[in-house]
Design an enzyme around this catalytic site. Structure first.
Site, PDB file in Angstrom:
ATOM      1  N   LYS A 202     114.320  36.402  31.955  1.00 41.66           N
ATOM      2  CA  LYS A 202     113.209  36.487  32.482  1.00 41.66           C
ATOM      3  C   LYS A 202     112.522  35.071  33.132  1.00 41.66           C
ATOM      4  O   LYS A 202     112.395  34.311  32.406  1.00 41.66           O
ATOM      5  CB  LYS A 202     112.162  37.015  31.322  1.00 41.66           C
ATOM      6  CG  LYS A 202     110.728  37.317  31.813  1.00 41.66           C
ATOM      7  CD  LYS A 202     109.926  37.859  30.765  1.00 41.66           C
ATOM      8  CE  LYS A 202     108.487  38.167  30.926  1.00 41.66           C
ATOM      9  NZ  LYS A 202     107.739  38.655  30.171  1.00 41.66           N
ATOM     10  N   LYS A 256     114.658  39.955  34.934  1.00 41.95           N
ATOM     11  CA  LYS A 256     113.153  40.360  35.242  1.00 41.95           C
ATOM     12  C   LYS A 256     112.741  39.047  36.084  1.00 41.95           C
ATOM     13  O   LYS A 256     112.866  37.759  35.411  1.00 41.95           O
ATOM     14  CB  LYS A 256     112.435  40.789  34.102  1.00 41.95           C
ATOM     15  CG  LYS A 256     110.814  40.882  34.482  1.00 41.95           C
ATOM     16  CD  LYS A 256     110.027  41.284  33.228  1.00 41.95           C
ATOM     17  CE  LYS A 256     108.547  41.791  33.649  1.00 41.95           C
ATOM     18  NZ  LYS A 256     107.685  41.822  32.446  1.00 41.95           N
TER      19      LYS A 256
END
Length: 332
Positions: A202, A256
């Site tokens: 992420k 992400k």
């Protein structure tokens, strides 16, 4: 793989593009409703159940709205939902106790969804930012985000979500060691069959802005998240993160944001062969929708093309706010 390509005119690549039937025969990747996971914004804040201005077509939902959304997911065939809460600022604190309360709104929604629509797999988001007065994913003391203390809080949050009926736990906080701690806690508590989809790579991205508006974290956030989310310049680090989370007990891994990081998706899939997912985040959605609303892009075509890009890069599934609209076009 060694490519053997005869010279023209023996090899005419356009032959297999001549008709739709031939193009279908040569198609390498396909998009299914079963590839879609739908993030649903939920709220019990009075008057907040409205369309999110920075995310056209996306609304915050009350309990009734969340249950209708789950029914819609089941009926459309994309039976995987992720409830994401907008929390009343009055209950946000710097110690985040509301995050692991069994009767907080998120856990009530999870329980109600599983009772009303048991066919839908409920995924959760494990991070403290919806409940944190300072907007961070973890506990902060003297300006420092505390890794180990945050992990202890995340374990309590995960246990409460598991007890509510969650099928998939999604630690999105990026603390070191949290996947292993959550896995050990699940085993000890008898939740051995609950899956973990780790947000393993992420990034500290500029594409999260509309999401933070949606959950009321923009105004609360003090500073940035660069001490725990990844540097957008790094790729080898992503592989180290993924390897660690797999070793600690992750069943699936996530990258992400999505579209700006499809190179990372490909590397992860090739390196580990694990179920690999990506999140088409709020900024990606808002960017496409802004172009659509201005008449610059065709909604349906650009939506499906963007989702196909995830599949082509190696994703087994995509978390996307386009899930209901995409499902209508793809069909069951």
């Amino acid at each position: 793989m060694t490519l053997i390509t005869p010279p023209f005119p023996t090899n005419r690549l356009r032959r297999m593009r001549r008709t739709e039937a031939l193009r279908d025969l040569a198609q390498e990747n396909r998009l299914s409703v079963k590839d879609l996971i739908w993030p649903i914004f939920i709220t019990d804040v009075p008057g907040a159940d409205v369309e999110i201005s920075s995310m056209p077509g996306v609304v915050r939902r009350t309990m009734d709205g969340a249950l209708k959304a789950a029914e819609g997911s089941r009926d459309a065939g994309h039976s995987r939902d992720l409830p994401v809460p907008l929390t009343d600022p009055a209950v946000k604190t710097e110690t985040c106790e509301m995050a692991w309360q069994p009767d907080n709104f998120t856990n009530r929604v999870i329980a109600a969804m599983k009772q009303a629509v048991p066919e839908v797999a409920i995924m959760t988001d494990i991070a403290l930012d919806p409940y944190n007065a300072n907007g961070h994913d973890g506990l902060v003391r003297d300006g420092i985000l505390l890794n180990d203390e945050t992990t202890e809080a995340l374990v309590k949050m995960a246990l409460a979500q598991a007890a509510a009926g969650a099928d998939i736990l999604g630690p999105s906080d990026m603390m070191d060691g949290r996947v292993g701690a959550i896995r050990q806690a699940m085993e000890a508590a008898g939740h051995k069959d609950i899956a973990i989809l780790s947000y393993a790579a992420k990034y500290a991205s500029a594409f999260y802005g509309p999401f933070r508006d949606a959950v009321g974290a923009s105004s609360a956030l003090k500073g940035d998240k660069k001490t725990y989310q990844m540097n957008p310049a790094n790729s080898a680090e992503a592989l180290r993160n993924v390897a660690r989370d797999i070793a600690e007990g992750a069943d699936m891994v996530m990258v992400k944001p999505g579209m700006p990081y499809l190179d990372i998706v490909r590397q992860v899939k090739d390196a580990f062969g694990m179920p690999t997912y990506a999140y088409q985040v709020s900024g990606e959605y808002a960017m496409l929708m802004a172009a659509v609303q201005n008449g610059w892009l065709n909604h349906d075509k650009v939506m499906l093309e963007s989702l196909m890009a995830f599949r082509r890069a190696g994703c087994d599934g995509v978390l996307t706010y386009f899930a209901p609209a995409a499902a209508k076009l793809i069909g069951a």
